[in-house]
Design a protein around this motif. Structure first.
Motif, mmCIF file in Angstrom:
data_model
loop_
_atom_site.group_PDB
_atom_site.id
_atom_site.type_symbol
_atom_site.label_atom_id
_atom_site.label_comp_id
_atom_site.label_asym_id
_atom_site.label_seq_id
_atom_site.Cartn_x
_atom_site.Cartn_y
_atom_site.Cartn_z
ATOM 1 N N ARG A 110 1.087 -1.038 -0.313
ATOM 2 C CA ARG A 110 0.617 -0.405 0.044
ATOM 3 C C ARG A 110 0.306 1.433 -0.215
ATOM 4 O O ARG A 110 0.397 2.427 -0.570
ATOM 5 C CB ARG A 110 -1.274 0.117 0.921
ATOM 6 C CG ARG A 110 -1.558 1.434 1.589
ATOM 7 C CD ARG A 110 -3.416 1.791 2.255
ATOM 8 N NE ARG A 110 -2.409 0.789 3.715
ATOM 9 C CZ ARG A 110 -1.570 0.543 4.442
ATOM 10 N NH1 ARG A 110 -1.495 1.976 4.361
ATOM 11 N NH2 ARG A 110 -1.650 0.300 5.431
ATOM 12 N N ARG A 111 1.794 0.918 0.862
ATOM 13 C CA ARG A 111 3.332 2.555 1.256
ATOM 14 C C ARG A 111 3.705 2.244 -0.442
ATOM 15 O O ARG A 111 4.450 3.847 -0.806
ATOM 16 C CB ARG A 111 3.684 2.154 1.936
ATOM 17 C CG ARG A 111 3.101 2.449 3.356
ATOM 18 C CD ARG A 111 1.749 4.203 3.694
ATOM 19 N NE ARG A 111 3.370 5.315 4.047
ATOM 20 C CZ ARG A 111 3.922 5.501 4.669
ATOM 21 N NH1 ARG A 111 3.125 4.765 6.018
ATOM 22 N NH2 ARG A 111 4.778 5.826 4.426
ATOM 23 N N THR A 171 10.177 6.992 6.057
ATOM 24 C CA THR A 171 9.318 6.031 5.010
ATOM 25 C C THR A 171 9.435 5.256 5.814
ATOM 26 O O THR A 171 8.447 4.537 5.978
ATOM 27 C CB THR A 171 9.089 6.656 3.981
ATOM 28 O OG1 THR A 171 9.358 7.832 3.536
ATOM 29 C CG2 THR A 171 7.964 5.389 3.202
ATOM 30 N N ASP A 205 8.222 4.881 9.750
ATOM 31 C CA ASP A 205 6.719 4.979 9.440
ATOM 32 C C ASP A 205 5.952 3.926 9.108
ATOM 33 O O ASP A 205 5.097 3.366 9.861
ATOM 34 C CB ASP A 205 6.127 5.336 8.480
ATOM 35 C CG ASP A 205 6.297 7.472 9.309
ATOM 36 O OD1 ASP A 205 6.850 7.685 11.089
ATOM 37 O OD2 ASP A 205 6.476 8.081 8.483
ATOM 38 N N ILE A 206 6.421 2.903 7.813
ATOM 39 C CA ILE A 206 5.937 1.545 7.746
ATOM 40 C C ILE A 206 5.800 0.549 8.327
ATOM 41 O O ILE A 206 5.596 -0.197 8.375
ATOM 42 C CB ILE A 206 6.474 1.661 6.482
ATOM 43 C CG1 ILE A 206 6.040 2.324 5.329
ATOM 44 C CG2 ILE A 206 6.426 -0.155 6.166
ATOM 45 C CD1 ILE A 206 7.208 1.920 3.411
ATOM 46 N N GLU A 256 3.301 1.207 10.688
ATOM 47 C CA GLU A 256 2.602 0.787 10.344
ATOM 48 C C GLU A 256 2.132 -1.452 10.297
ATOM 49 O O GLU A 256 1.149 -1.595 11.181
ATOM 50 C CB GLU A 256 1.779 0.691 9.442
ATOM 51 C CG GLU A 256 1.811 2.144 9.510
ATOM 52 C CD GLU A 256 1.332 2.422 7.858
ATOM 53 O OE1 GLU A 256 0.895 2.583 7.029
ATOM 54 O OE2 GLU A 256 1.903 4.097 7.115
#
Length: 101
Positions: A31-32, A51, A54-55, A58
């Motif tokens: 998705r990212r 990034t 952050d992933i 998640e």
């Protein structure tokens, strides 16, 4: 370009199979839109440092959303700033070194 290896381990799920949890984690990377590769023991990601962190957050949260009461996550980061590296380059160089190229 930064490379991250991440292994997200949900604990206390009541089931020996974790494939649904793994699928949730991979879906986050898809998705990212970052480059990723699934290995037998985790997932390799390629992107910028912020990034990827952050992933990783998640990915961990995805296991909690599925119902895991506890999640143990291992992260390794390769942040080389003198040369732009990719997962493919590292794989190719290792294969050359052992004569598999």
């Amino acid at each position: 370009m930064v490379m991250m290896e991440i292994a997200v381990h949900p604990i206390g799920t009541g089931n020996a199979s974790l494939s649904d949890y793994v699928a949730d984690v991979i879906e986050v990377a898809k998705r990212r839109g970052v480059k990723y590769e699934i290995t037998g023991m985790g997932t390799n990601l390629e992107g910028d440092l912020n990034t990827l962190f952050d992933i990783a957050r998640e990915m961990q949260e995805a296991s909690f959303r599925r119902g895991a009461p506890r999640v143990f996550t291992l992260i390794k980061v390769d942040d080389r700033r003198d040369k732009d590296l990719t997962l493919e380059y590292k794989r190719r160089r290792a294969a050359e070194k052992v004569g598999d190229a």
